[in-house]
Design a protein around this motif. Structure first.
Motif, PDB file in Angstrom:
ATOM      1  N   GLN A  12     -56.780  58.167  40.036  1.00 28.54           N
ATOM      2  CA  GLN A  12     -55.871  59.231  39.594  1.00 28.54           C
ATOM      3  C   GLN A  12     -56.973  59.877  39.450  1.00 28.54           C
ATOM      4  O   GLN A  12     -56.161  61.547  38.518  1.00 28.54           O
ATOM      5  N   TRP A  35     -47.325  60.983  38.623  1.00 32.27           N
ATOM      6  CA  TRP A  35     -48.587  60.066  38.498  1.00 32.27           C
ATOM      7  C   TRP A  35     -48.830  59.580  39.486  1.00 32.27           C
ATOM      8  O   TRP A  35     -50.658  59.381  39.808  1.00 32.27           O
ATOM      9  N   THR A  39     -53.076  57.574  43.830  1.00 30.83           N
ATOM     10  CA  THR A  39     -52.908  56.640  43.959  1.00 30.83           C
ATOM     11  C   THR A  39     -52.422  55.730  45.126  1.00 30.83           C
ATOM     12  O   THR A  39     -52.715  54.865  45.477  1.00 30.83           O
ATOM     13  N   ASP A  76     -47.239  53.778  36.932  1.00 37.51           N
ATOM     14  CA  ASP A  76     -48.497  53.739  37.277  1.00 37.51           C
ATOM     15  C   ASP A  76     -47.996  51.351  37.624  1.00 37.51           C
ATOM     16  O   ASP A  76     -48.209  51.643  38.653  1.00 37.51           O
TER      17      ASP A  76
END
Length: 92
Positions: A12, A35, A39, A76
């Motif tokens: 990240q 976010w 990834t 995540d």
């Protein structure tokens, strides 16, 4: 680790550079626009067989961060589970 063959020290980190081939092959497949985007980009690039190279950069930490750790970590984890158990689709 969910993706043991993907050897990335910091998925990240805010800087990614891609060539046109990688953008065209990977970016349209990315579902997360928050976010987890970085990834997911790296996982999809790895699964597509694209070369991933980490380069050191000089980084200055922002002490006035607005990141909400709990919600970011939750996002995540959900993203990793989605990526781990998603069906593989063949390109059309």
């Amino acid at each position: 680790m969910t993706f043991p063959r993907l050897k990335i020290s910091d998925a990240q980190c805010g800087f990614k550079a891609l060539n046109r081939k990688a953008v065209l092959a990977v970016v349209p497949q990315i579902e997360n626009r928050m976010w987890f985007f970085d990834t997911e980009l790296l996982i999809l690039a790895h699964q597509a067989g694209l070369k991933i190279c980490e380069l050191p950069v000089r980084w200055v930490e922002d002490t006035d961060t607005k990141v909400k750790i709990i919600s970011t970590a939750t996002e995540d984890i959900r993203g990793l589970l989605r990526m781990r158990f998603r069906r593989k689709t063949r390109p059309s």
